[in-house]
Design a protein around this motif. Sequence first.
Motif, PDB file in Angstrom:
ATOM      1  N   PHE A  20       0.820  -1.210   0.000  1.00 51.18           N
ATOM      2  CA  PHE A  20       0.000   0.000   0.000  1.00 51.18           C
ATOM      3  C   PHE A  20       0.856   1.263   0.000  1.00 51.18           C
ATOM      4  O   PHE A  20       0.492   2.269  -0.617  1.00 51.18           O
ATOM      5  N   ILE A  21       1.984   1.225   0.686  1.00 48.36           N
ATOM      6  CA  ILE A  21       2.881   2.389   0.699  1.00 48.36           C
ATOM      7  C   ILE A  21       3.357   2.697  -0.723  1.00 48.36           C
ATOM      8  O   ILE A  21       3.412   3.870  -1.139  1.00 48.36           O
ATOM      9  N   GLN A  22       3.693   1.651  -1.488  1.00 49.55           N
ATOM     10  CA  GLN A  22       4.159   1.868  -2.859  1.00 49.55           C
ATOM     11  C   GLN A  22       3.024   2.353  -3.765  1.00 49.55           C
ATOM     12  O   GLN A  22       3.224   3.186  -4.647  1.00 49.55           O
ATOM     13  N   LEU A  23       1.803   1.837  -3.548  1.00 47.37           N
ATOM     14  CA  LEU A  23       0.648   2.301  -4.322  1.00 47.37           C
ATOM     15  C   LEU A  23       0.330   3.760  -3.997  1.00 47.37           C
ATOM     16  O   LEU A  23       0.009   4.555  -4.892  1.00 47.37           O
ATOM     17  N   VAL A  24       0.448   4.098  -2.721  1.00 54.54           N
ATOM     18  CA  VAL A  24       0.218   5.490  -2.309  1.00 54.54           C
ATOM     19  C   VAL A  24       1.277   6.397  -2.915  1.00 54.54           C
ATOM     20  O   VAL A  24       0.993   7.538  -3.287  1.00 54.54           O
ATOM     21  N   PHE A  25       2.507   5.891  -3.042  1.00 58.54           N
ATOM     22  CA  PHE A  25       3.572   6.666  -3.683  1.00 58.54           C
ATOM     23  C   PHE A  25       3.184   7.032  -5.116  1.00 58.54           C
ATOM     24  O   PHE A  25       3.307   8.186  -5.538  1.00 58.54           O
ATOM     25  N   LEU A  26       2.695   6.037  -5.848  1.00 62.62           N
ATOM     26  CA  LEU A  26       2.297   6.292  -7.245  1.00 62.62           C
ATOM     27  C   LEU A  26       1.127   7.276  -7.316  1.00 62.62           C
ATOM     28  O   LEU A  26       1.120   8.189  -8.157  1.00 62.62           O
ATOM     29  N   PHE A  27       0.155   7.087  -6.430  1.00 63.49           N
ATOM     30  CA  PHE A  27      -0.994   7.994  -6.422  1.00 63.49           C
ATOM     31  C   PHE A  27      -0.566   9.414  -6.066  1.00 63.49           C
ATOM     32  O   PHE A  27      -1.000  10.390  -6.688  1.00 63.49           O
ATOM     33  N   SER A  28       0.313   9.555  -5.064  1.00 61.02           N
ATOM     34  CA  SER A  28       0.777  10.883  -4.640  1.00 61.02           C
ATOM     35  C   SER A  28       1.597  11.552  -5.726  1.00 61.02           C
ATOM     36  O   SER A  28       1.523  12.767  -5.918  1.00 61.02           O
ATOM     37  N   TRP A  29       2.388  10.737  -6.442  1.00 66.81           N
ATOM     38  CA  TRP A  29       3.174  11.275  -7.565  1.00 66.81           C
ATOM     39  C   TRP A  29       2.240  11.843  -8.640  1.00 66.81           C
ATOM     40  O   TRP A  29       2.435  12.946  -9.141  1.00 66.81           O
ATOM     41  N   TRP A  30       1.213  11.053  -8.984  1.00 62.44           N
ATOM     42  CA  TRP A  30       0.262  11.528  -9.999  1.00 62.44           C
ATOM     43  C   TRP A  30      -0.461  12.780  -9.514  1.00 62.44           C
ATOM     44  O   TRP A  30      -0.623  13.747 -10.275  1.00 62.44           O
ATOM     45  N   LEU A  31      -0.883  12.783  -8.251  1.00 56.66           N
ATOM     46  CA  LEU A  31      -1.632  13.907  -7.703  1.00 56.66           C
ATOM     47  C   LEU A  31      -0.789  15.180  -7.682  1.00 56.66           C
ATOM     48  O   LEU A  31      -1.272  16.279  -8.009  1.00 56.66           O
ATOM     49  N   LYS A  32       0.482  15.039  -7.359  1.00 56.24           N
ATOM     50  CA  LYS A  32       1.353  16.203  -7.232  1.00 56.24           C
ATOM     51  C   LYS A  32       1.867  16.714  -8.574  1.00 56.24           C
ATOM     52  O   LYS A  32       1.857  17.915  -8.858  1.00 56.24           O
ATOM     53  N   PHE A  33       2.294  15.764  -9.443  1.00 57.41           N
ATOM     54  CA  PHE A  33       3.027  16.184 -10.633  1.00 57.41           C
ATOM     55  C   PHE A  33       2.284  15.962 -11.954  1.00 57.41           C
ATOM     56  O   PHE A  33       2.700  16.483 -12.990  1.00 57.41           O
ATOM     57  N   LYS A  34       1.212  15.198 -11.973  1.00 56.07           N
ATOM     58  CA  LYS A  34       0.551  14.877 -13.234  1.00 56.07           C
ATOM     59  C   LYS A  34      -0.918  15.313 -13.316  1.00 56.07           C
ATOM     60  O   LYS A  34      -1.450  15.480 -14.409  1.00 56.07           O
ATOM     61  N   SER A  35      -1.560  15.456 -12.155  1.00 57.19           N
ATOM     62  CA  SER A  35      -3.002  15.745 -12.181  1.00 57.19           C
ATOM     63  C   SER A  35      -3.305  17.183 -12.585  1.00 57.19           C
ATOM     64  O   SER A  35      -4.403  17.479 -13.049  1.00 57.19           O
ATOM     65  N   GLY A  36      -2.355  18.091 -12.403  1.00 58.96           N
ATOM     66  CA  GLY A  36      -2.584  19.497 -12.685  1.00 58.96           C
ATOM     67  C   GLY A  36      -3.336  20.215 -11.578  1.00 58.96           C
ATOM     68  O   GLY A  36      -3.630  21.413 -11.690  1.00 58.96           O
ATOM     69  N   LEU A  37      -3.637  19.489 -10.490  1.00 60.23           N
ATOM     70  CA  LEU A  37      -4.375  20.100  -9.377  1.00 60.23           C
ATOM     71  C   LEU A  37      -3.456  20.881  -8.439  1.00 60.23           C
ATOM     72  O   LEU A  37      -3.908  21.773  -7.732  1.00 60.23           O
ATOM     73  N   ILE A  38      -2.161  20.538  -8.442  1.00 60.65           N
ATOM     74  CA  ILE A  38      -1.209  21.176  -7.530  1.00 60.65           C
ATOM     75  C   ILE A  38      -0.064  21.759  -8.348  1.00 60.65           C
ATOM     76  O   ILE A  38       0.550  21.041  -9.164  1.00 60.65           O
ATOM     77  N   PRO A  39       0.257  23.033  -8.198  1.00 61.31           N
ATOM     78  CA  PRO A  39       1.365  23.633  -8.967  1.00 61.31           C
ATOM     79  C   PRO A  39       2.711  23.050  -8.547  1.00 61.31           C
ATOM     80  O   PRO A  39       2.918  22.693  -7.393  1.00 61.31           O
ATOM     81  N   TYR A  40       3.640  22.958  -9.516  1.00 58.46           N
ATOM     82  CA  TYR A  40       4.970  22.429  -9.222  1.00 58.46           C
ATOM     83  C   TYR A  40       5.960  22.996 -10.229  1.00 58.46           C
ATOM     84  O   TYR A  40       5.576  23.561 -11.256  1.00 58.46           O
ATOM     85  N   GLU A  41       7.262  22.803  -9.892  1.00 61.12           N
ATOM     86  CA  GLU A  41       8.313  23.291 -10.786  1.00 61.12           C
ATOM     87  C   GLU A  41       9.377  22.226 -10.965  1.00 61.12           C
ATOM     88  O   GLU A  41       9.963  21.752  -9.984  1.00 61.12           O
ATOM     89  N   ASN A  42       9.615  21.822 -12.201  1.00 62.73           N
ATOM     90  CA  ASN A  42      10.721  20.943 -12.581  1.00 62.73           C
ATOM     91  C   ASN A  42      10.926  19.771 -11.604  1.00 62.73           C
ATOM     92  O   ASN A  42      11.922  19.732 -10.870  1.00 62.73           O
ATOM     93  N   PRO A  43      10.040  18.813 -11.588  1.00 57.05           N
ATOM     94  CA  PRO A  43      10.221  17.681 -10.672  1.00 57.05           C
ATOM     95  C   PRO A  43      11.355  16.775 -11.115  1.00 57.05           C
ATOM     96  O   PRO A  43      11.692  16.699 -12.301  1.00 57.05           O
ATOM     97  N   LEU A  44      11.957  16.076 -10.167  1.00 56.35           N
ATOM     98  CA  LEU A  44      12.955  15.071 -10.490  1.00 56.35           C
ATOM     99  C   LEU A  44      12.270  13.877 -11.150  1.00 56.35           C
ATOM    100  O   LEU A  44      11.059  13.702 -11.017  1.00 56.35           O
TER     101      LEU A  44
END
Length: 468
Positions: A20-44
């Motif tokens: 579940f920790i690894q699944l949450v990692f993928l979901f959090s990655w999408w939410l932060k860097f791919k969903s467009g709901l949260i602003p970000y700059e140049n992710p690793l």
Amino acid sequence: MVRQSQSFLSQLYALTDFVFIQLVFLFSWWLKFKSGLIPYENPLPIENYALWSVVYGGIAILLSYFVNFYTPKRKKGFSYELFTIIQVYTISLLILLSFLFIFKELDISRSYLLLFLVNNMLVISFYRYMMKTTLKKLREKGYNKQFVLILGAGSVGKHFYSNLIQHPDLGYEVVGFLDDFLVKHESGFDTFKPILGKVDELEDILQKLLIDEVIIALPLNAHRKYGRIIGICEKAGVKTLIIPDYFDFLPSRPYFDNFAGIPLINVRDIPLDEFRNRFLKRAFDIIFSLAAIFITSPLLILIAIGVKLTSPGQIIFKQERVGLNRRTFMMYKFRSMRVQAENSSDKQWTTADDPRKTKFGSFLRKTSLDELPQFFNVLFGHMSVVGPRPERPYFVEQFKEEIPKYMVKHHIRPGITGWAQASGLRGDTSIEDRIKHDIFYIENWSFLFDIKIIWRTIINGFVNKNAY
């Protein structure tokens, strides 16, 4: 009785937590860097984050094992699990941040890590609750039911039966009792759980009925029968467990020790008897006391000046107390009373309007600031940050004759604060209640329990109406 099934559940929980920790990692990655709901700059790249997700999962699982989170605690509700989840996953993130600092991974998004932490706690809590609820319902419906036969319908057998029926979710059903001195209905049990016969009829009963486990709850004078009973059970392939007739004298979690090849029952199970636990607690004490002394050093200087200016005499008051393994030591406090004859205060309680106190000393006692020098006691190894409060030798001799199990508190180092004090039992409060809290702490110690007590002490404040 449930060790094998609980061991499997523990391993299942650990594996599922990691997944579940690894699944949450993928979901959090999408939410932060791919969903467009949260602003970000140049992710690793995601690979950089994936590596630390695995590290975080390993830390969380190891820490969960270390604090016995995967050990079943049947008397604890889901609120206990929720509190532990928050603590374990927060501390795991703090450890991960330390690794990121050491390996100079400064570009990992801290806002992503916070999002990752919150999502982890929410998801893990939800799936734990669902799994706990599902298992309970399945067992209550009769799935994976284990049938139990109790030998002995006396006080021990009756006590075990009464406790077992309070936990239908465990999936155990008592089919009946065997007893040499009671007949059906005489013991006051439910008629659906009859006395099926005498103990000597065990072999016939095991052939007629489906029995998974036999519980021996016989009195001590039936000890001679144990060998035959165990032999019959093993021949029938039935597991056997023994409830000692003296279980009232045992702690909540007794365990077998081994000395010179002989099994021994340890009457007082103390987690701090284990070296790794003592090492962890001592390391924490040293770090915490050094930090406390450094942070409060300006306050220590001001209080020392205040003590000196408000009354003549020494700044630090030293008093003999009883500590670990009944050894005495000198406990340090800021002097809050006028200088008295040597040992004159060793046999007196401090009262609310004690004329011996100075005005400044009364303020120090009320706010517990007089106890700050005890962090030096912690640093020197006389005390711990958390533990039972130490008492003067005169009162120890008095209380050990009057209060049952009073001396158990000396199996570990005394503390600046403790479970009793964090629960409001300070000053003029029941000694019996304080000892019960101290023994509970000693038998149930964990690192997170210490953190909880420290946090509770801070939240509740240092000012107490009973502190004078």
